[in-house]
Design a protein around this motif. Structure first.
Motif, PDB file in Angstrom:
ATOM      1  N   GLN A  55     -36.666   9.247 -16.878  1.00  0.00           N
ATOM      2  CA  GLN A  55     -35.775   8.762 -17.927  1.00  0.00           C
ATOM      3  C   GLN A  55     -34.898   7.624 -17.410  1.00  0.00           C
ATOM      4  O   GLN A  55     -34.409   7.673 -16.286  1.00  0.00           O
ATOM      5  N   SER A  80     -32.642   3.166 -21.704  1.00  0.00           N
ATOM      6  CA  SER A  80     -33.435   3.586 -22.862  1.00  0.00           C
ATOM      7  C   SER A  80     -32.613   4.461 -23.802  1.00  0.00           C
ATOM      8  O   SER A  80     -32.686   4.310 -25.029  1.00  0.00           O
ATOM      9  N   TRP A  81     -31.831   5.359 -23.232  1.00  0.00           N
ATOM     10  CA  TRP A  81     -31.017   6.238 -24.079  1.00  0.00           C
ATOM     11  C   TRP A  81     -29.815   5.515 -24.664  1.00  0.00           C
ATOM     12  O   TRP A  81     -29.333   5.879 -25.746  1.00  0.00           O
ATOM     13  N   PHE A 132     -41.039  16.844 -20.379  1.00  0.00           N
ATOM     14  CA  PHE A 132     -39.840  16.019 -20.198  1.00  0.00           C
ATOM     15  C   PHE A 132     -39.455  16.036 -18.728  1.00  0.00           C
ATOM     16  O   PHE A 132     -39.100  17.080 -18.186  1.00  0.00           O
ATOM     17  N   ASN A 146     -40.864  13.281 -28.221  1.00  0.00           N
ATOM     18  CA  ASN A 146     -40.422  12.052 -27.583  1.00  0.00           C
ATOM     19  C   ASN A 146     -39.540  11.266 -28.547  1.00  0.00           C
ATOM     20  O   ASN A 146     -40.021  10.484 -29.364  1.00  0.00           O
TER      21      ASN A 146
END
Length: 289
Positions: free
Chosen positions: A13, A17-18, A8, A151
């Motif tokens: 990130q 996406s989150w 990770f 993931n």
């Protein structure tokens, strides 16, 4: 070499996406509540009543529920390659989760509601050390049970779901951590409850995961060919067997493969699930499944 599991990197990130993940999770939970869990609008109770009408035995109903879930879950997993070619990887993940999740919830709720309805085979809950053994075993089992948390974005189909050939972390211990985790969880809970319903549930779940060992290896061999065979030679189904026989050589900093966010997340969620046991039991009871 197989893939590095549970890696990770915060730099990779994306906030969007989150955000998508949170929205998708909220929508899924809302639809699950509306279409399945809520007895006034959903079909969950009708499904449980239909299966329960097959027998007055809670053990038989428990096994039938597991058989239905196992058939659908493993069947859809087996058809993954073909299904992804037809509708795409993301759409197939949505189909897979959309069918499997309600059946899993029904099976779990039925087990919680009827776990003490069977014939008592032994009673060890008051024996010294049993609670500690069961708690520790259950805690450890979750590190094996949920490698899908490697993931979360793939789980929710935000990222394109892939069939991975993991080899680091828990995979060095066993190539099939979900099977090992399920066996540990089942043995711990059967020891604690000590009746025929718990034994039936454990028999069904362990049988399903043992089939998953064969089915999973078959699917990986089809997808990766010789690359899978190479990883297979360096790993084992039985925990620690490849390490003991020298086929899996652990690096000196092996412990660092566990100091990663997915494993820390599993730790937090496992502790949370233990604390939330009374809430889970109360919610299940209110459904009257």
């Amino acid at each position: 070499a197989g893939e590095d599991s549970a890696a990770f990197d915060l730099k990779n990130q994306k906030l969007t996406s989150w955000v998508y993940f949170s929205v998708i999770l909220g929508v899924v939970l809302f639809l699950l509540q509306l279409l399945w869990i809520d007895n006034s609008t959903g079909y969950g109770k009708a499904f449980i009543d239909s299966v329960s009408s097959l027998s007055d035995s809670h053990e038989v109903v428990m096994l039938v529920l597991i058989l239905i879930f196992a058939t659908v879950h493993s069947g859809l997993a087996s058809l993954r390659d073909m299904g992804e070619k037809v509708i795409g990887a993301r759409a197939y993940r949505v189909l897979f989760a959309g069918v499997s999740l309600p059946l899993a919830v029904s099976t779990i709720v039925y087990f919680i509601n009827h776990r003490y309805d069977g014939m008592q085979l032994w009673q060890l809950q008051g024996a010294p050390g049993v609670h500690q053994i069961v708690w520790l075993s259950s805690f450890v089992s979750f590190f094996f049970l949920y490698p899908s948390t490697f993931n979360l974005l793939e789980v929710a189909a935000v990222d394109e779901p892939k069939m991975h050939l993991w080899e680091t972390g828990v995979m060095r211990i066993t190539r099939h951590p979900q099977m090992v985790g399920q066996v540990i969880w089942c043995l711990a809970h059967t020891l604690w409850i000590g009746n025929s319903v718990a034994a039936a549930a454990s028999l069904g779940l362990i049988g399903h995961h043992l089939f998953g060992v064969w089915n999973g290896d078959k699917r990986l061999a089809t997808r990766y060919g010789e690359a899978f065979e190479a990883v297979k030679r360096r790993t084992s189904v039985i925990p620690f067997a490849a390490i003991i026989t020298g086929r899996q050589i652990l690096p000196k900093d092996y412990y660092k493969e566990f100091i990663r966010l997915p494993y820390l997340t599993i730790t937090a969620l496992t502790l949370g699930a233990y604390i939330a046991h009374p809430l889970m039991q109360s919610a299940s009871f209110l459904l009257h499944w």
